[in-house]
Design a protein around this motif. Sequence first.
Motif, mmCIF file in Angstrom:
data_model
loop_
_atom_site.group_PDB
_atom_site.id
_atom_site.type_symbol
_atom_site.label_atom_id
_atom_site.label_comp_id
_atom_site.label_asym_id
_atom_site.label_seq_id
_atom_site.Cartn_x
_atom_site.Cartn_y
_atom_site.Cartn_z
ATOM 1 N N GLY A 120 0.778 -1.223 0.000
ATOM 2 C CA GLY A 120 0.000 0.000 0.000
ATOM 3 C C GLY A 120 0.812 1.276 0.000
ATOM 4 N N ARG A 121 2.138 1.168 0.026
ATOM 5 C CA ARG A 121 3.005 2.347 0.068
ATOM 6 C C ARG A 121 3.527 2.654 -1.333
ATOM 7 N NH1 ARG A 121 8.495 3.054 0.557
ATOM 8 N NH2 ARG A 121 8.801 0.789 0.766
ATOM 9 N N ALA A 122 3.447 3.917 -1.715
ATOM 10 C CA ALA A 122 3.925 4.341 -3.029
ATOM 11 C C ALA A 122 5.444 4.413 -3.051
ATOM 12 C CB ALA A 122 3.332 5.700 -3.385
ATOM 13 N N ILE A 123 6.029 3.949 -4.156
ATOM 14 C CA ILE A 123 7.479 3.978 -4.335
ATOM 15 C C ILE A 123 7.790 4.858 -5.536
ATOM 16 C CG2 ILE A 123 9.554 2.619 -4.803
ATOM 17 C CD1 ILE A 123 8.130 0.214 -3.549
ATOM 18 N N HIS A 132 -1.877 4.335 -14.090
ATOM 19 C CA HIS A 132 -2.683 3.248 -13.555
ATOM 20 C C HIS A 132 -1.869 2.425 -12.557
ATOM 21 C CE1 HIS A 132 -5.389 4.244 -16.798
ATOM 22 N NE2 HIS A 132 -6.204 3.239 -16.520
ATOM 23 N N ALA A 133 -2.527 2.003 -11.497
ATOM 24 C CA ALA A 133 -1.944 1.019 -10.586
ATOM 25 C C ALA A 133 -2.326 -0.354 -11.122
ATOM 26 C CB ALA A 133 -2.474 1.221 -9.180
ATOM 27 N N VAL A 135 -4.578 0.310 -3.472
ATOM 28 C CA VAL A 135 -3.946 1.239 -4.409
ATOM 29 C C VAL A 135 -4.989 2.225 -4.929
ATOM 30 C CG1 VAL A 135 -2.160 -0.420 -5.075
ATOM 31 C CG2 VAL A 135 -4.301 -0.328 -6.371
ATOM 32 N N PRO A 136 -4.543 3.403 -5.359
ATOM 33 C CA PRO A 136 -5.497 4.420 -5.823
ATOM 34 C C PRO A 136 -5.988 4.154 -7.249
ATOM 35 C CG PRO A 136 -3.273 5.262 -5.994
ATOM 36 C CD PRO A 136 -3.160 3.918 -5.339
ATOM 37 N N PRO A 175 -13.645 0.089 -7.815
ATOM 38 C CA PRO A 175 -13.758 0.426 -9.245
ATOM 39 C C PRO A 175 -12.474 0.108 -10.003
ATOM 40 C CG PRO A 175 -14.692 2.162 -7.899
ATOM 41 C CD PRO A 175 -14.022 1.213 -6.946
ATOM 42 N N ILE A 176 -12.620 -0.552 -11.158
ATOM 43 C CA ILE A 176 -11.492 -0.928 -12.020
ATOM 44 C C ILE A 176 -11.714 -0.281 -13.378
ATOM 45 C CG2 ILE A 176 -10.116 -2.832 -12.934
ATOM 46 C CD1 ILE A 176 -11.504 -4.680 -10.949
#
Length: 443
Positions: free
Chosen positions: A21-24, A172-173, A218-219, A243-244
Amino acid sequence: MHAAPLIAHGAPADIIAYRNGRAIPAARFIADAAQLAAALPPTGHVLNACRDRYRFAVGLAACIRSNRVSLLPSTHAPEAIRQLGHFAPDAICLSDDPACDIALPQFRFPEGTEPDAAPWQVPSIAADQLVAYVFTSGSTGVPLPHAKTWGRLVRCVRIEAERLGLMAASVHAIVATVPPQHMYGFESSVLLPLLGGHALCAERPFYPADIAGALAAVPAPRMLVSTPVHLRTLIAANIDLPPIDLILSATAPLDESLARQVEARYSVPLQEIYGSTETGQIASRRTTETAEWELWPGVSINLRDGQAWVEGGHVEAATPMGDILEPTGGERFLLRGRVADLVNIAGKRSSLAYLDHQLTSIPGVLDGAFFLREGAPATGIGVTRLGALVVAPSLDAKAITTRLRERVDPAFLPRPLLLVPEIRRNATGKLPLHVLQSLLPDT
């Protein structure tokens, strides 16, 4: 194209991955790859067995920037690894699993280390640089290598991004249920985010609740890279998902009715990718709109003695396909089924000839033959199963299965394994269907 950047992210703060869940940011990815490249032993070949997708991507980037070649075998079975050692005697295994038992010199992915601060600079990689060998199982038991150069991989994945509408889209994630070592996962869950400016997700969820959790972590906008098996399970579980914006499916043709159920249940377009380990992805389709596949630009299908060969575009060399392809004009074709000898189980491909070779190579096995259990009840998620007939007077089924487990991927272990006194083959050494049926229970 003479060269292409290692990643498409243009600024150090651009998000390239999510882990737990952490952005890199891209700067951290570049620094991690540089640090790993400097730490790897002086060898030219690396089997990248990292299960964490971010670590796999870092390992791939570290190898590319240091002119090492990544090895991506179709299975980690002991016999396949032994053959891999003959192909690349200097090979090491890069792993993030302390219990990894791959029989190669081990190099553990560094844990909890902070890379040194360095100026932001994305390496440029020569288009003709060999970056990976992917392997298919040959009929003689020796894994067959297929070279992948950077320029052709970049070209292929950029076309995928354009076809999916991701080239100029918002970041996009990308959550994937497939492993990064599989050709589909390699291209669509690792290279697509790296070369399309998107963000990969480190986790590999399998069960419906895990998939929902990974997507929720993820966002938006989100993309799911999956398979018919996973999509069928999601529908059966009737589970809600965040939502996808896009679902991608591959490894086996998707049934139109399942595609319609997925699109209706999750209000999302579903695209399919078609390809092979040898060629990489070569076509796509919107399953709910057409049965035809549209080829990547520059790729063509030629029929030679009834067999489809693919060549051109990003494909490294003219390649015979294991499927029956029917050109329909222009850059389109229909998929009419698989060549009978090939089997595809849970996205893993092998051939009956290869499996037979491994079975009959076991000491004490006098004869043996794998067969598809056509019409066998599904295991709840539509998984194909294999059976095997074995002539081995000095062995029992448990001993044979134990030996097979050392030689083939577990997905291809026969259920059932039937011990028989003899297999009556015809004059050419083939097993006629009526003979097979006479040896099976309840026939």
